[in-house]
Design a protein around this motif. Structure first.
Motif, PDB file in Angstrom:
ATOM      1  N   SER A  83      -4.994   3.796  -8.974  1.00 43.95           N
ATOM      2  CA  SER A  83      -5.182   2.906  -7.836  1.00 43.95           C
ATOM      3  C   SER A  83      -5.216   3.703  -6.540  1.00 43.95           C
ATOM      4  O   SER A  83      -4.367   4.553  -6.301  1.00 43.95           O
TER       5      SER A  83
ATOM      6  N   GLN B 242      -5.597   0.403  -1.506  1.00 44.59           N
ATOM      7  CA  GLN B 242      -5.637  -0.897  -2.164  1.00 44.59           C
ATOM      8  C   GLN B 242      -4.261  -1.543  -2.169  1.00 44.59           C
ATOM      9  O   GLN B 242      -3.238  -0.873  -2.273  1.00 44.59           O
ATOM     10  N   TRP B 243      -4.266  -2.861  -2.082  1.00 40.50           N
ATOM     11  CA  TRP B 243      -3.006  -3.602  -2.195  1.00 40.50           C
ATOM     12  C   TRP B 243      -2.604  -3.689  -3.662  1.00 40.50           C
ATOM     13  O   TRP B 243      -3.430  -4.000  -4.515  1.00 40.50           O
ATOM     14  N   GLN B 244      -1.341  -3.402  -3.934  1.00 41.00           N
ATOM     15  CA  GLN B 244      -0.813  -3.391  -5.299  1.00 41.00           C
ATOM     16  C   GLN B 244       0.441  -4.259  -5.374  1.00 41.00           C
ATOM     17  O   GLN B 244       1.100  -4.530  -4.366  1.00 41.00           O
TER      18      GLN B 244
ATOM     19  N   LYS C 255       0.860  -1.171   0.000  1.00 38.89           N
ATOM     20  CA  LYS C 255       0.000   0.000   0.000  1.00 38.89           C
ATOM     21  C   LYS C 255       0.898   1.223   0.000  1.00 38.89           C
ATOM     22  O   LYS C 255       1.871   1.293   0.764  1.00 38.89           O
TER      23      LYS C 255
END
Length: 448
Positions: free
Chosen positions: A346, A350-352, A314
């Motif tokens: 994004s 959110q997890w990326q 994140k």
């Protein structure tokens, strides 16, 4: 024994493209791939619902990719969407100095000028000169019959002195500030190659970075081999997955067949290897080379794939797509790759996907072995610099040189020969083998 017309070893980018070309010409083609999916190092994987690239992290020359797609009857823009990368990379050192490289030459030069008076105009002049040389030499490099003598017949002989220089010599003549020089040299650093060993052609990197720029495919790098694989199936190419080739049978200096790990023998008078050139000659077609050639190929310096940590993250702040860190001394650089920096859509909550990469010198990686490589990766993960732009991270997967080699059948745990001036002048291998009839190469260290 089963007989086929052309056998292709490996379903990497070169193997897929060759298979399509041959199939469209009416040739019966069988591709044998050791893994369960096509793409080779350009493939990807999913962990925790997040897609990751395995190897390459951007495209340097979309025109060449577009040209290659056109040659096999696929307009690139109809099948792959490419994002232009505007904030390409930031290179920082242990002392806190950093330099940014953007797609825009003007923006990059202006930022360099704001830090070092007079350096921006020198950087711009350097890049424009390199772009001119690259433009002159591109027809020679891209020719299907590339040969040093074409420098003379094409009227580009004035660039011979440039090509004979080292990267260190070329970059030194530009008289740029040390952080800018370190930033331009980071690509040699990633390969584990000293600037004095690196060829002058490495200075084409900024020429390509600023024009036409760097790009990233929608869906990740694996989007490209996925398109090629689908078209290969449509073209009638036969694929055999989860089957490793152990040997190419050579008799009377001509290929005869391949032998799989299960002991099956597949006959063919035409074999195309998408494995690395060194692996093809020194491991597979082991009976087809003279002792002199084997000795020469064994002397080629190798490049380690290094260690990689695949993470979900994140973001705390915006970042360049590539963030390099130079720790100084004999240590090679580190690299944090953040695809979310390209998309910019994004949310930070959110997890990326992100990759932390640390190159290794090949001989040192060999000496450390699997356990020592894992310890080195653990050390890299404990460093602080890469956490600065992240609020949270989760480690999902890792690869060491030993792991890369097992999964991708790499020659001596190497991803490529080390791209030195000596390699470019003497050791690259022809697509059509001059030593073994019926053998063709598309893997690393090969050229027309």
């Amino acid at each position: 024994m089963a007989a086929v017309e052309v056998l292709i070893i490996g379903a990497g980018m070169g193997g897929l493209t060759a298979a399509i070309t041959l199939a469209r010409a009416g040739v019966l083609v069988t591709v044998i791939e050791a893994r369960s999916q096509p793409g080779g190092l350009a493939s990807g994987f999913v962990s925790n619902g997040i897609a990751f690239d395995a190897g390459p992290y951007m495209l340097w020359h979309p025109e060449e990719l577009s040209w290659a797609f056109t040659q096999i009857g696929l307009p690139l823009r109809d099948h792959v969407m490419l994002y232009a990368i505007d904030d390409v990379c930031q290179v920082s050192d242990a002392g806190g100095e950093s330099v940014h490289f953007y797609r825009s030459l003007e923006r990059t030069a202006a930022e360099i000028e704001s830090q070092w008076t007079g350096a921006g105009s020198r950087y711009r002049s350097f890049v424009e000169n390199i772009q001119s040389i690259h433009q002159d030499l591109t027809p020679i490099y891209s020719s299907a019959r590339a040969h040093p003598l074409r420098l003379l017949t094409s009227g580009s002989s004035r660039h011979v002195p440039f090509l004979l220089k080292s990267f260190a010599k070329v970059i030194g003549e530009a008289k740029l500030p040390r952080p800018v020089v370190d930033g331009l040299g980071v690509w040699a650093n990633m390969a584990g190659c000293g600037r004095a060993e690196a060829p002058a052609a490495l200075s084409f990197v900024p020429a390509l970075l600023h024009a036409p720029g760097c790009y990233y495919p929608l869906g990740g790098m694996s989007a490209i081999p996925k398109v090629l694989f689908a078209y290969a199936l449509q073209s009638g190419v036969r694929f055999i997955f989860n089957t490793k080739i152990m040997r190419i049978i050579v008799k009377d200096t001509s290929v005869r067949a391949v032998v799989t790990a299960e002991g099956d023998v597949l006959e063919s008078r035409f074999i195309l290897s998408d494995a690395a050139g060194l692996s093809t000659y020194l491991l597979l077609a082991d009976s087809g080379l003279s002792r002199r050639l084997r000795s020469r190929f064994n002397e080629v310096q190798l490049q380690s794939p290094g260690v990689v940590a695949y993470m979900s993250v994140k973001a705390r702040s915006l970042s360049s797509y590539l963030r390099f860190h130079l720790s100084g001394g004999r240590s090679l650089c580190r690299l944090l790759v953040r695809p979310d920096a390209i998309m910019e859509s994004s949310a930070s909550s959110q997890w990326q996907a992100a990759r932390l990469i640390a190159p290794m010198l090949h001989h040192e990686a060999e000496q450390l072995g699997g356990s020592g490589q894992a310890e080195f990766l653990a050390h890299v993960l404990h460093e602080d610099w890469w956490r600065e732009s992240l609020s949270e991270h989760r480690l999902l997967a890792t690869r060491t040189p030993s792991g890369w080699a097992r999964e991708f059948s790499l020659y001596r745990e190497s991803v490529n020969p080390l791209v030195t001036g000596a390699l470019m002048r003497h050791a690259e291998m022809a697509y059509r083998s001059p030593y073994i009839k019926g053998l063709y190469l598309t893997g690393s260290a090969t050229q027309p």
